[in-house]
Design a protein around this motif. Structure first.
Motif, short mmCIF file in Angstrom:
data_model
loop_
_atom_site.label_atom_id
_atom_site.label_comp_id
_atom_site.label_asym_id
_atom_site.label_seq_id
_atom_site.Cartn_x
_atom_site.Cartn_y
_atom_site.Cartn_z
N GLY A 82 11.09 61.25 -54.79
CA GLY A 82 12.43 60.92 -54.44
C GLY A 82 12.75 61.18 -53.07
O GLY A 82 13.97 60.62 -52.39
N LYS A 83 12.06 61.73 -52.23
CA LYS A 83 12.18 62.35 -50.93
C LYS A 83 12.16 61.33 -49.82
O LYS A 83 13.36 61.37 -48.97
CB LYS A 83 11.35 63.57 -50.59
CG LYS A 83 11.65 64.92 -51.28
CD LYS A 83 10.62 65.96 -50.79
CE LYS A 83 11.17 67.18 -51.35
NZ LYS A 83 10.41 68.30 -50.68
N TRP A 84 11.27 60.56 -49.85
CA TRP A 84 10.95 59.57 -49.03
C TRP A 84 12.10 58.43 -48.68
O TRP A 84 12.35 58.08 -47.60
CB TRP A 84 9.57 58.90 -48.95
CG TRP A 84 8.53 60.00 -48.65
CD1 TRP A 84 7.65 60.75 -49.36
CD2 TRP A 84 8.15 60.40 -47.17
NE1 TRP A 84 6.81 61.71 -48.75
CE2 TRP A 84 7.39 61.45 -47.43
CE3 TRP A 84 8.77 60.16 -45.74
CZ2 TRP A 84 6.84 62.25 -46.12
CZ3 TRP A 84 7.99 61.00 -44.96
CH2 TRP A 84 7.35 61.92 -44.83
N PHE A 85 12.64 58.18 -50.00
CA PHE A 85 13.56 57.18 -50.19
C PHE A 85 14.72 57.94 -50.91
O PHE A 85 14.89 57.24 -52.02
CB PHE A 85 12.92 55.82 -50.75
CG PHE A 85 14.02 54.76 -50.83
CD1 PHE A 85 15.12 54.70 -50.28
CD2 PHE A 85 13.97 53.90 -52.10
CE1 PHE A 85 16.12 53.60 -50.13
CE2 PHE A 85 14.63 52.72 -52.25
CZ PHE A 85 15.95 52.61 -51.43
N PRO A 86 15.65 58.41 -50.22
CA PRO A 86 16.57 59.34 -51.06
C PRO A 86 17.72 58.28 -51.64
O PRO A 86 18.38 57.82 -50.70
CB PRO A 86 17.14 60.33 -50.11
CG PRO A 86 16.71 59.90 -48.75
CD PRO A 86 15.58 59.12 -48.89
N GLY A 147 22.73 71.42 -37.62
CA GLY A 147 21.35 72.20 -38.16
C GLY A 147 20.49 71.15 -38.87
O GLY A 147 19.65 71.45 -40.03
N HIS A 148 20.45 69.76 -38.84
CA HIS A 148 19.39 68.78 -39.14
C HIS A 148 18.48 68.47 -38.32
O HIS A 148 18.51 68.03 -37.25
CB HIS A 148 20.45 67.81 -39.73
CG HIS A 148 21.49 68.15 -40.83
ND1 HIS A 148 20.87 68.78 -41.90
CD2 HIS A 148 22.80 67.93 -40.46
CE1 HIS A 148 22.52 68.74 -42.56
NE2 HIS A 148 23.41 68.23 -41.85
N PRO A 155 16.72 67.98 -45.65
CA PRO A 155 15.78 69.18 -44.93
C PRO A 155 14.20 68.68 -44.85
O PRO A 155 13.43 69.38 -44.71
CB PRO A 155 15.78 70.38 -45.75
CG PRO A 155 16.29 69.76 -47.38
CD PRO A 155 17.29 68.54 -47.00
N HIS A 156 14.33 67.15 -44.95
CA HIS A 156 12.75 66.68 -44.83
C HIS A 156 13.02 65.27 -44.31
O HIS A 156 14.10 64.59 -44.33
CB HIS A 156 11.99 66.66 -46.26
CG HIS A 156 13.25 65.99 -47.34
ND1 HIS A 156 13.33 64.51 -47.40
CD2 HIS A 156 13.94 66.48 -48.12
CE1 HIS A 156 13.98 64.30 -48.24
NE2 HIS A 156 14.43 65.37 -48.71
N ALA A 160 13.42 56.54 -43.11
CA ALA A 160 14.25 56.07 -41.83
C ALA A 160 13.49 56.62 -40.51
O ALA A 160 13.15 56.08 -39.88
CB ALA A 160 15.73 56.80 -41.88
N ASP A 161 12.92 57.97 -40.67
CA ASP A 161 12.20 58.60 -39.66
C ASP A 161 10.73 57.86 -39.47
O ASP A 161 10.43 57.51 -38.25
CB ASP A 161 11.79 60.03 -39.89
CG ASP A 161 13.16 60.62 -40.27
OD1 ASP A 161 13.99 61.08 -38.99
OD2 ASP A 161 13.70 61.22 -41.33
#
Ligand SMILES: N[C@@H](CCC(=O)N[C@@H](CS)C(=O)NCC(=O)O)C(=O)O
Ligand code: FES
Lengths: 213, 177
Positions: A82-86, A147-148, A155-156, A160-161
């Motif tokens: 689920g990290k790539w599309f939170p 801090g991002h 933190p990843h 979007a990126d």
């Protein structure tokens, strides 16, 4: 297996290829001769995407077109982490995906004009591209201050990126100087240091030293 | 001679490269293994390619095109095509530099930073010549560096959120006039 209609010089295809590889998915790459062959306007390809645009994928008998739609589709279907599309940041994700398509409409248009001899108003495309670069540069400066490292306060990196990276990294091929965008430059560098990152032609050619700043 | 702010100190990180401008001079800025910050003309003395397209290996900067290596003093210490021999008579164009209040300064002559009004905040590029920009900002708070012939980089100090709004307004006014 996923069939990926791909053109190595396309930033939109880069997005899909990058995520397929990050997710470790098996896929078959079907090369489309975009320039000078205009194969994306051939009856065979129009059958897959009536818009005559790359990229498109076929998965489980279904065609999905549009780089941003494919990123959402792949992440939702195959990324168990689920990290790539939170899912709890959907508003921000969609906002940057739409922004990425505006980058295609401006920076990529300028690049098509310069590198592939498209006829369009290139100074308008560059002006619009610079306006977008200022917005994302400012966003990233304030993100870093909190801090991002990435577009979302996580933190990843996320889709979007992935969606915003390629046409920014290729901006100089469209005659847009990236030097004034300090925060964008740092963000690009972080992206290019990600594991399994493979530059496409026109992106920074050298492998960076291993030590991360 | 005038000294200019060319970067924020915290942005010049190990194993990384920063691009900037000082008037008509493109700059490559990098922090070497010694910890010192180097500010050079962004042109490889070999074939004029941007040095900033190369990589910062810590002890040296490596040219992207033919792999020439430059030590922190700017000297060419290795040329792959010469079987790795150095070529000490060739050097990068090195500028005098200094760090003050979180800013990196440079000058084509002796670098003499002037004081500033506080914490560095978000640098703002304005597509207007420095003489025009100077009429709108307080240069005791904001440092102005010419960026090419018709651009200016403003390196402001103060509260970022507040200064951002202020400087965006100035930018809009100058660019639309
Ligand atoms: N919104 C689409 C735009 C795709 C796009 O513009 N693709 C380019 C290649 S990178 C293309 O096929 N252009 C041909 C055309 O628009 O006719 C996406 O994000 O995938
Ligand atoms: S141009 Fe720099 S190494 Fe050849």
């Amino acid at each position: 297996m996923i069939q990926f209609h791909d053109y190595p010089l396309s930033g939109n295809c880069f997005k899909v290829r990058f995520l397929l590889e990050q997710l470790g998915l098996e896929y078959q790459s079907i090369l489309v001769d975009f320039y000078p062959g205009y194969e994306h306007k051939s009856p065979r390809f129009l059958n897959i995407n009536p818009l005559g645009q790359l990229p498109a994928i076929m998965d489980k008998g279904q065609a999905v077109r549009d780089a941003q739609a494919i990123l959402v589709y792949l992440a939702a279907a195959y990324d168990k982490s689920g990290k790539w599309f939170p899912r709890d940041h959907q508003g921000e994700v969609y906002q940057w995906l739409a922004f990425a398509d505006q980058l295609t409409g401006s920076i990529s248009a300028a690049r098509l004009h310069d590198a592939m001899f498209y006829r369009l108003d290139v100074s308008k495309a560059r002006t619009e591209g610079i306006k977008l670069l200022r917005i994302i540069d400012e966003h990233l400066w304030f993100a870093e201050k909190d801090g991002h490292d990435w577009l979302l306060p996580l933190p990843h990196p996320t889709i979007a990126d992935v969606a915003c990276l390629p046409y920014i990294a290729l901006a100089e091929e469209g005659g847009i100087d990236l030097a004034p965008f300090f925060s964008v430059s740092r963000w690009m560098e972080r992206f290019m240091r990600l594991e399994k990152f493979k530059p496409m032609p026109g992106m920074m050619p050298l492998q960076m030293p291993k030590e991360t700043p | 001679m005038t000294s200019y702010v060319v970067a924020l100190e915290k942005d010049v990180r190990d194993y990384s490269i920063v691009r900037s401008m000082m008037g008509d001079k493109p700059l490559v800025i990098w922090r070497g293994a010694s910890g010192a910050i180097n500010v050079w003309l962004d042109r490889c003395p070999h074939r004029s390619v941007r040095l900033s397209a190369g990589r910062n290996m810590g002890g040296y900067l490596e040219g992207v095109y033919h792999g020439w290596q430059f030590d922190e003093s700017g000297k060419v210490t290795l040329v792959p095509a010469l079987q790795g021999r150095p070529s000490h008579d060739i050097s990068a164009t090195v500028y005098s530099t200094a760090v003050a209040d979180g800013f990196v300064w440079a000058s084509v002559e002796e670098c003499l930073p002037t004081g500033s009004g506080g914490e560095p905040c978000y640098p703002v590029h304005i597509a207007a010549p420095v003489d025009q920009v100077r009429l709108h900002v307080d240069s005791s708070v904001d440092h102005l560096t010419p960026w090419g012939v018709d651009g200016t980089m403003v390196y402001p100090t103060g509260d970022p959120a507040q200064r951002r709004a202020e400087l965006s307004a100035i930018r809009r006014r100058l660019e639309e006039s």
